[in-house]
Write an enzyme that holds these catalytic residues in place. Structure first.
Site, PDB file in Angstrom:
ATOM      1  N   SER A  57      84.809  80.914  73.299  1.00 22.31           N
ATOM      2  CA  SER A  57      85.504  80.029  72.364  1.00 22.31           C
ATOM      3  C   SER A  57      85.533  80.672  70.988  1.00 22.31           C
ATOM      4  CB  SER A  57      84.772  78.685  72.273  1.00 22.31           C
ATOM      5  OG  SER A  57      85.249  77.949  71.158  1.00 22.31           O
TER       6      SER A  57
ATOM      7  N   TYR B 124      76.866  74.347  71.344  1.00 29.29           N
ATOM      8  CA  TYR B 124      78.078  74.881  71.981  1.00 29.29           C
ATOM      9  C   TYR B 124      78.381  76.289  71.464  1.00 29.29           C
ATOM     10  CZ  TYR B 124      82.965  74.913  73.600  1.00 29.29           C
ATOM     11  OH  TYR B 124      84.157  75.226  74.209  1.00 29.29           O
TER      12      TYR B 124
END
Lengths: 77, 245
Positions: free
Chosen positions: B139, B152
């Site tokens: 990401s 995350y």
């Protein structure tokens, strides 16, 4: 030379591309036969397949030379 | 170009927006696809839509034993796993000061540890085959950080370091390992945002729009292809210019 030794030698010669005469009892895969650490993992995989045995990781780490391999496989199979 | 005929691909998180698009793109290029995810219903629906060469392989990625069993189940269903796409991921956003051990661990377990387990599980047959493609979906947040996403971001940055290390180890065996780092992508997750929120995001993106899942799938298709054999250890950023890395 035993049948196991012949078969192990054939795998080592094919996989590492070395001359059969160099694959002697005390020949270290890494120091004498030019294997890298990944080659040794692959050799163990090839032994497992050829002999239909399972070689656990801790045992695999003790197999450093041609002689080690023949000894381990002879005892395991 | 990008012909995957005869290749078998395992895709995690295939029930989601991006995972579903990845599965469709690889399937359209000729690959047999193994669709993994926790929710069986959307997987079955996708498999039905794809028709032949699609297998449903449910797996709960927070269950270590189930994760270890997945590569074998996939190989049994498809014949092999030539391409592994680790796309599944979860978020449990929380301000760092308030983040619980559980919020941290569950995200690390699913996003990072399960990816490691699956990579490890496919490595042996890929080594034997002298061909393999590992594509880990990271990401933009793994590179830039994001408030509220300490867990995350750590998991996604961890995937990149892991991918590079795997790439080093197996490059000489015809196996590549790469990451794709999406920016903001329009999925059911981002549909929940208000128009005002979307507008604020769009002004940060030079392309002035969110990406779509097909644009991530195209990057994955490239990295999975025989044409990408010389690309390994890289991270392909697909983010409309939001972070130029």
């Amino acid at each position: 030379m035993s049948d196991v030794a012949d078969r192990v030698k054939k795998i080592v010669v094919e996989h590492l591309g070395v001359e059969a005469e160099k694959v002697v009892e005390n020949a270290s895969f890494i120091d004498d036969l030019g294997a890298d650490s990944l080659d040794t993992v692959e050799l163990v995989m090839a032994f497992e397949e050829e002999f239909g045995i399972e070689i656990p990781d801790d045992a695999a780490e003790t197999i450093q030379s041609f002689g080690d391999a023949v000894k381990f496989i002879t005892e395991a199979s | 170009m990008f012909d995957l005929t005869g290749k078998c691909a395992l895709i995690t998180g295939a029930s989601g927006g991006i995972g579903g698009s990845i599965a469709k793109a690889l399937h359209a290029a000729g690959a047999t696809v193994g669709l993994s995810g926790t929710r069986v219903e959307p997987l079955e629906a996708l498999a039905a839509e794809l028709g032949e060469r699609a297998h449903v392989l449910p797996c709960n990625l927070s269950d270590a034993e189930a994760v270890d069993a997945l590569p074998k189940a996939a190989a049994a269903a498809m014949g092999s796993v030539d391409i592994l796409v680790n796309n599944a991921g979860i978020t449990r956003d929380q301000l760092f000061m308030r983040m619980s051990d559980d919020e941290w661990q569950s995200v690390i377990d699913v996003n990072l540890t399960s990816t490691m387990r699956l990579c490890r599980g496919v490595m042996r047959p890929m080594m034997k085959a002298r061909w393999g493609r590992i594509i880990n979906i990271s990401s933009i947040v793994g590179a830039t950080g994001n408030p509220g996403q300490v867990n995350y971001a750590a998991s996604k940055a961890g995937m990149v370091g892991m991918t590079k290390s795997i790439a080093y180890e197996v490059a000489s065996r015809g196996i590549t390992a790469n990451a794709v780092a999406p920016g903001f992508i329009a999925t059911p997750m981002t549909e929940k945002l208000t128009d005002d929120q979307k507008e604020k995001i769009n002004v940060q993106i030079p392309a002035a729009r969110m990406g779509n899942p097909e644009e991530i799938a195209a990057a994955v298709l490239y990295l999975a292809s025989p044409e990408a054999a010389y690309v390994t250890g890289s991270t392909l950023h697909v983010n409309g210019g939001m972070a130029m890395l």
